[in-house]
Design a protein around this motif. Structure first.
Motif, PDB file in Angstrom:
ATOM      1  N   ASN A 124      -2.056  -7.842  -7.394  1.00  0.00           N
ATOM      2  CA  ASN A 124      -2.698  -6.724  -7.818  1.00  0.00           C
ATOM      3  C   ASN A 124      -1.599  -5.693  -7.859  1.00  0.00           C
ATOM      4  N   TYR A 125      -0.537  -5.774  -6.873  1.00  0.00           N
ATOM      5  CA  TYR A 125       0.561  -4.766  -6.925  1.00  0.00           C
ATOM      6  C   TYR A 125       1.184  -4.697  -8.371  1.00  0.00           C
ATOM      7  N   ASP A 147       0.792  -1.198  -0.041  1.00  0.00           N
ATOM      8  CA  ASP A 147       0.036  -0.263   0.127  1.00  0.00           C
ATOM      9  C   ASP A 147       0.835   1.345   0.094  1.00  0.00           C
ATOM     10  N   SER A 148       1.910   1.319   0.730  1.00  0.00           N
ATOM     11  CA  SER A 148       2.924   2.545   0.760  1.00  0.00           C
ATOM     12  C   SER A 148       3.542   2.544  -0.312  1.00  0.00           C
ATOM     13  N   VAL A 149       4.157   1.669  -1.066  1.00  0.00           N
ATOM     14  CA  VAL A 149       4.924   1.868  -2.210  1.00  0.00           C
ATOM     15  C   VAL A 149       3.973   2.508  -3.298  1.00  0.00           C
ATOM     16  N   GLU A 208       2.104  -2.449 -13.938  1.00  0.00           N
ATOM     17  CA  GLU A 208       2.079  -2.759 -15.284  1.00  0.00           C
ATOM     18  C   GLU A 208       0.771  -1.706 -15.837  1.00  0.00           C
ATOM     19  N   THR A 209      -0.198  -1.605 -15.139  1.00  0.00           N
ATOM     20  CA  THR A 209      -1.294  -0.722 -15.790  1.00  0.00           C
ATOM     21  C   THR A 209      -0.806   1.014 -15.591  1.00  0.00           C
ATOM     22  N   THR A 210      -0.237   1.235 -14.427  1.00  0.00           N
ATOM     23  CA  THR A 210       0.534   2.433 -14.392  1.00  0.00           C
ATOM     24  C   THR A 210       1.271   2.767 -15.663  1.00  0.00           C
ATOM     25  N   PHE A 226      -0.066 -17.641   1.943  1.00  0.00           N
ATOM     26  CA  PHE A 226      -1.168 -17.073   2.178  1.00  0.00           C
ATOM     27  C   PHE A 226      -1.943 -16.828   0.978  1.00  0.00           C
ATOM     28  N   SER A 227      -2.999 -17.271   0.620  1.00  0.00           N
ATOM     29  CA  SER A 227      -3.601 -17.114  -0.888  1.00  0.00           C
ATOM     30  C   SER A 227      -4.206 -15.574  -0.846  1.00  0.00           C
ATOM     31  N   SER A 228      -4.387 -14.847   0.428  1.00  0.00           N
ATOM     32  CA  SER A 228      -4.895 -13.625   0.154  1.00  0.00           C
ATOM     33  C   SER A 228      -3.663 -12.709  -0.097  1.00  0.00           C
ATOM     34  N   LEU A 229      -2.683 -12.926   0.237  1.00  0.00           N
ATOM     35  CA  LEU A 229      -1.288 -12.192  -0.147  1.00  0.00           C
ATOM     36  C   LEU A 229      -0.967 -12.579  -1.576  1.00  0.00           C
ATOM     37  N   SER A 230      -1.184 -13.738  -1.910  1.00  0.00           N
ATOM     38  CA  SER A 230      -0.924 -13.946  -3.429  1.00  0.00           C
ATOM     39  C   SER A 230      -1.918 -13.218  -4.239  1.00  0.00           C
TER      40      SER A 230
END
Length: 228
Positions: A127-128, A59-61, A133-135, A118-122
């Motif tokens: 998403n990061y 989130d921070s980066v 890539e999108t940016t 952890f699947s949530s972190l995967s």
């Protein structure tokens, strides 16, 4: 700094240094100067603290990148600001664990551990990189529309390639002691821009003209039976 923030900083430091298994809540509490049960006021267990820590890093980066590209108005400076943010953030993590500012850490190891455990972190790590890539893809499109970035380059492939270039520099800097990413960062920006910008578009070589000494006739073949 609040107690919660000190817990998070200590947790990130120890997860980076020792990994998930070898990091204990007792060690974190000792560093923060509190008793272990006090951590449970903020986090129910080590798993929740680890998940929060990884999300906090990403989130921070991401927010740093968003803020930085708002301050510039050209595709060249936008790309440069993204990677300046990534270098500075990585260097600050190095300082957090007691390393030299010029010695980036291999945070990919922590991401690899996180996504496998952890699947949530995967999903969060995916998403990061989707965000990156999108940016970068949007910046490339802006540059191409403004005739600043070569239009013959596939924008999606280029976005991934740029991320790979930079991640590769981080990896190299963690295993090659003579390599300092901060000393080459500006030359890296400049060389990357030369490769993708319209200012340095590829110009095919001119056809060689036949000169006075150019043999216009076909070369003679020599028989294998020729006596030398």
């Amino acid at each position: 700094m609040t107690t919660k923030n000190r817990i998070i900083n200590s947790a990130i430091k120890n997860f980076l240094v020792f990994g998930y298994e070898k990091t204990s809540l007792s060690l974190i509490a000792s560093e923060v100067g509190i008793k272990k049960p006090s951590i449970y006021y903020y986090f129910k267990n080590k798993e929740e603290l680890f998940i929060f820590s990884i999300n906090h890093i990403l989130d921070s980066v991401e927010q740093e990148i968003i803020n930085s590209i708002k301050k510039v108005d050209t595709s060249k400076l936008m790309l440069e600001s993204i990677f300046t943010c990534m270098i500075e953030f990585n260097s600050n993590l190095s300082l957090l664990i007691g390393n030299d500012y010029n010695k980036p850490i291999n945070i990919l190891n922590l991401f690899h551990l996180a996504r496998n455990r952890f699947s949530s972190l995967s999903e969060r790590i995916d998403n990061y990189y989707n965000f990156l890539e999108t940016t970068i893809l949007n910046i490339i499109k802006i540059g191409q529309n403004n005739n600043k970035i070569r239009k013959d380059l596939d924008d999606k492939s280029l976005a991934i390639k740029i991320i790979a270039w930079f991640e590769g520099l981080f990896m190299l800097s963690t295993i090659y002691s003579s390599f300092n990413i901060n000393t080459i960062r500006q030359s890296f920006y400049d060389n990357m821009w030369k490769m993708i910008s319209c200012e340095n578009e590829y110009i095919p070589p001119k056809k060689e003209k036949k000169g006075f000494f150019k043999n216009k006739s076909k070369p003679k073949t020599i028989s294998l039976g020729t006596k030398w």
